[in-house]
Design an enzyme around this catalytic site. Structure first.
Site, PDB file in Angstrom:
ATOM      1  N   LYS A  51       4.106   4.193 -13.384  1.00  0.00           N
ATOM      2  CA  LYS A  51       5.081   3.143 -13.681  1.00  0.00           C
ATOM      3  C   LYS A  51       5.739   3.382 -15.036  1.00  0.00           C
ATOM      4  CE  LYS A  51       5.009  -1.670 -15.215  1.00  0.00           C
ATOM      5  NZ  LYS A  51       5.192  -1.321 -16.651  1.00  0.00           N
ATOM      6  N   ASN A  52       4.955   3.801 -16.023  1.00  0.00           N
ATOM      7  CA  ASN A  52       5.481   3.959 -17.375  1.00  0.00           C
ATOM      8  C   ASN A  52       6.351   5.201 -17.556  1.00  0.00           C
ATOM      9  OD1 ASN A  52       4.208   1.618 -18.092  1.00  0.00           O
ATOM     10  ND2 ASN A  52       2.580   2.590 -19.265  1.00  0.00           N
ATOM     11  N   ARG A 124      12.089  -4.459 -20.024  1.00  0.00           N
ATOM     12  CA  ARG A 124      12.672  -4.049 -21.301  1.00  0.00           C
ATOM     13  C   ARG A 124      13.500  -2.762 -21.141  1.00  0.00           C
ATOM     14  NH1 ARG A 124      10.150  -6.919 -25.360  1.00  0.00           N
ATOM     15  NH2 ARG A 124      10.553  -5.370 -26.965  1.00  0.00           N
ATOM     16  N   CYS A 148       5.784  -7.893 -21.362  1.00  0.00           N
ATOM     17  CA  CYS A 148       4.434  -8.432 -21.470  1.00  0.00           C
ATOM     18  C   CYS A 148       4.188  -8.968 -22.870  1.00  0.00           C
ATOM     19  CB  CYS A 148       3.401  -7.354 -21.142  1.00  0.00           C
ATOM     20  SG  CYS A 148       3.501  -6.765 -19.454  1.00  0.00           S
ATOM     21  N   ASP A 338      -4.027   0.316 -22.170  1.00  0.00           N
ATOM     22  CA  ASP A 338      -3.952  -0.229 -20.814  1.00  0.00           C
ATOM     23  C   ASP A 338      -5.225   0.008 -20.010  1.00  0.00           C
ATOM     24  OD1 ASP A 338      -1.389  -1.402 -20.865  1.00  0.00           O
ATOM     25  OD2 ASP A 338      -0.452   0.548 -20.645  1.00  0.00           O
ATOM     26  N   VAL A 360      -3.807  -1.049 -30.772  1.00  0.00           N
ATOM     27  CA  VAL A 360      -2.436  -0.781 -30.330  1.00  0.00           C
ATOM     28  C   VAL A 360      -1.615  -2.072 -30.244  1.00  0.00           C
ATOM     29  CG1 VAL A 360      -1.007   0.214 -28.505  1.00  0.00           C
ATOM     30  CG2 VAL A 360      -3.199   1.289 -29.116  1.00  0.00           C
TER      31      VAL A 360
END
Length: 470
Positions: A51-52, A124, A148, A338, A360
Site C-alpha cells: 500500500k505504501n 494525503r 491517520c 507499522d 517514529v
C-alpha cells in the site's frame, strides 16, 4: 472506562465513538464485524503490492510522457482513491481486474479544488501530486489534508521542500495553490528527520527539475527504493549513498514504466502476529524475507516460528510460552512503526514484562485503550523506556508502553481508531475468549486487501453486518 469501548458484559446498542482527535477519519459505525474469538487461525492467504508504494508509483506515472504498467496492485480503497484523483487530472487508469494498472498521462489537466477535496478523503496523496503537476501544468492545488491521526504528520516538510525547488505557495480558502513561474530547479535539502513522505516529495519533484538535487537524511525504506527503481526505469538519474544521501540529476523527459510492486511487508507481518496471538499457523504467500529481516528477528525472539520458501513465509505458534522482549521502533532498517501495533497484541500473550519504545510517531499507543478493556495489562509512559532517548522524550507524549503477560483477553465492543490500530484490534478480537463487536470495520479495507475473504480462508468465525443507523 475509556470512551468508545465497553466490555461484552455491558453491551449497549452501539458504543460511544472515540473522540475525533483519535480517529483516522469518519468511520461507518453501522459497519460491524461480530467476531467469535479463541479459535487458532490456520490456513494460507496471499499478500500483494505494498500500500505504501503502489499509490506513489501511480503518482510517478504523471511524470512520464508515455503509458505505464504497474502490476501486483492490491484491491484496496487507497488505490481506488488515487485512481479517482488521477482521473480527475486527466490520467486514464485501466484496471485489468487481476492487479495490473495501465496509466496513460497523455491528457493531464488541472482539476477543480472541490473535486480533489471531495475524492481525497483522508488520503494525503494530493501533496505528492504537486511536484509532478507543477512540472506538467505549471500549477497544483492541495485541499485540507487528512490521514491517520497517530501524530502531527504536518505538511510543512512538503511545502518547505517545494519552496526550495522554486515553487510559490499561496494559501486559499479551500486549500493551497502552488505555481512555479520560473520552473522548478535542483536544490539541497536536509531533513530534520528521515521522513518517508518528504523523501518521496523530493524524488517526485527533483527528477524533472533543472540541475542536481541533493537530499540528506533521506528515508531509505524498501518502498522508497522501489519508487527509485520505478523512476530509474522512466529515465531518471538517481544515486543512493550509504549515509542517507540521495542525489538526483534532473532530466528533460521521462518515459513510462513497467514494474511489479514489491509485496506488502506490513500486511505480511500483521498476519504473522495474528498467527502468534491466536496460537495459529498461517502461510503468507508473497511475503518476502529481505524486506522483513528485522521483523523476523523479533518474531523469533518472542518465540514465534517461521519457515521461508520461494513463494512466501509460513508463520506459526510452536506451543509453549512466548517470551517478553524490549523493543524500539525506528526508521528503516530498524523495526517498522507499522509492525508495532499488531506485535503489541501478540506481546499481551508473552510471559513477563515487554517494553516498546515508539520513536517514529508520538501518538501511536491510543489503540491500547481497547486492549486494556479486553483484559490486557498495558501501561503507557512519557519517558523513553527501553532504548535511547528520542525526540519525544521531553515533549510530554506517551510514547513508551509496558505490557505484562500473559493476559486473558475477553470479548468487547471496539471502535476502529485507524488503519493499523484497527487491524490490531481485529487480531485481539480473534484471540479473545467470547464475542467482540468491531465497529467501523470498513476502514480496514483501506489497506488490507479482501481481509474478510482471508479470514474465511483461516477458519475465523465472524459475521459482518451493516446495521441501520439509530
Amino acid at each position: 472506562m475509556p470512551t468508545g469501548i465497553r466490555t461484552a458484559v455491558d453491551t449497549p446498542t452501539a458504543p460511544v465513538p472515540v473522540s475525533a482527535g483519535e480517529q483516522d477519519e469518519d468511520v461507518d459505525m453501522a459497519d460491524v464485524l461480530t467476531v467469535r474469538g479463541g479459535i487458532p487461525l490456520r490456513g494460507s492467504l496471499r499478500v500483494r503490492g505494498a500500500k505504501n508504494f503502489v499509490s506513489k508509483a501511480m503518482v510517478a506515472a504523471l511524470l512520464g510522457e508515455e503509458p505505464s504498467r504497474l502490476s501486483n496492485v492490491p484491491d484496496i480503497r487507497d488505490v481506488a482513491v488515487v485512481t479517482r484523483l488521477m482521473e480527475l487530472h486527466g490520467v486514464s487508469v485501466k484496471n485489468d481486474g487481476n492487479g495490473e494498472l495501465l496509466l496513460d498521462p497523455s491528457n493531464v489537466e488541472s482539476a477543480r479544488m472541490a473535486d480533489i477535496d471531495a475524492h481525497a478523503g483522508a488520503s494525503r496523496i494530493p501533496i505528492l501530486l504537486c511536484g509532478p503537476l507543477v512540472h506538467r501544468l505549471g500549477e497544483a492545488f492541495i485541499p485540507d489534508l487528512g490521514g491517520c491521526r497517530i501524530g502531527d504528520r504536518p505538511i510543512n516538510y512538503h511545502l518547505d521542500v517545494l519552496r526550495s525547488f522554486g515553487a510559490q505557495v499561496e494559501k486559499q480558502p479551500m486549500g493551497i495553490r502552488l505555481t512555479a513561474p520560473n520552473g522548478l530547479h535542483g536544490t539541497h535539502v536536509e531533513l530534520p528527520y528521515p521522513s518517508v513522505g518528504a523523501t518521496e516529495q523530493v524524488l517526485l519533484t527533483a527528477v524533472r527539475a533543472v540541475g542536481v538535487t541533493e537530499l540528506r537524511n533521506a528515508a531509505i525504506e524498501p518502498e522508497i527504493m522501489d519508487l527509485i527503481a520505478v523512476l530509474q526505469k522512466m529515465g531518471a538519474i538517481i544515486s543512493v549513498d550509504t549515509d542517507r544521501v540521495i542525489r538526483i540529476e534532473g532530466v528533460d523527459r521521462l518515459t513510462g514504466f513497467k514494474h511489479r510492486a514489491l509485496s506488502d511487508r506490513i500486511e505480511a507481518a500483521s498476519w504473522a502476529c495474528a498467527a502468534l496471538a491466536t496460537h495459529g499457523d498461517i502461510y503468507v504467500e508473497g511475503a518476502s524475507q529481505p524486506e522483513m529481516m528485522t521483523f523476523l528477528n523479533v518474531f523469533r525472539k518472542v518465540g514465534g516460528a517461521f519457515e521461508i520458501d520461494e513463494g512466501g513465509i509460513r508463520f506459526w505458534h510452536p506451543g509453549g510460552d512466548l517470551d517478553s522482549i524490549v523493543l524500539e521502533t525506528d526508521v528503516h532498517p530498524g523495526f517498522m512503526t507499522d509492525w508495532q501495533q499488531p506485535l503489541v497484541v501478540a506481546l499481551t500473550q508473552a510471559s513477563g514484562l515487554s517494553i516498546v519504545h515508539e520513536t517514529v510517531y508520538e501518538n501511536r499507543f491510543g489503540f491500547t485503550d481497547a486492549l486494556r478493556e479486553m483484559g490486557a495489562v498495558i501501561q503507557v509512559y512519557k519517558e523513553c523506556l527501553g532504548g535511547r532517548p528520542c525526540r519525544f522524550g521531553a515533549r510530554n507524549f506517551r510514547h513508551s508502553a509496558v505490557i505484562s503477560g500473559p493476559a486473558k483477553l475477553r470479548g468487547a465492543d471496539i471502535v476502529v481508531p485507524d488503519l493499523r490500530g484497527g487491524f490490531s484490534h481485529l487480531i485481539a478480537a480473534l484471540a479473545a475468549e467470547g464475542t467482540s463487536r468491531v465497529y467501523g470495520i470498513d476502514l480496514i479495507d483501506r489497506g488490507y486487501e479482501h481481509f474478510q475473504a482471508k479470514l474465511d480462508s483461516l477458519g475465523a468465525t465472524y459475521d459482518r453486518d451493516l446495521q441501520a443507523a439509530s
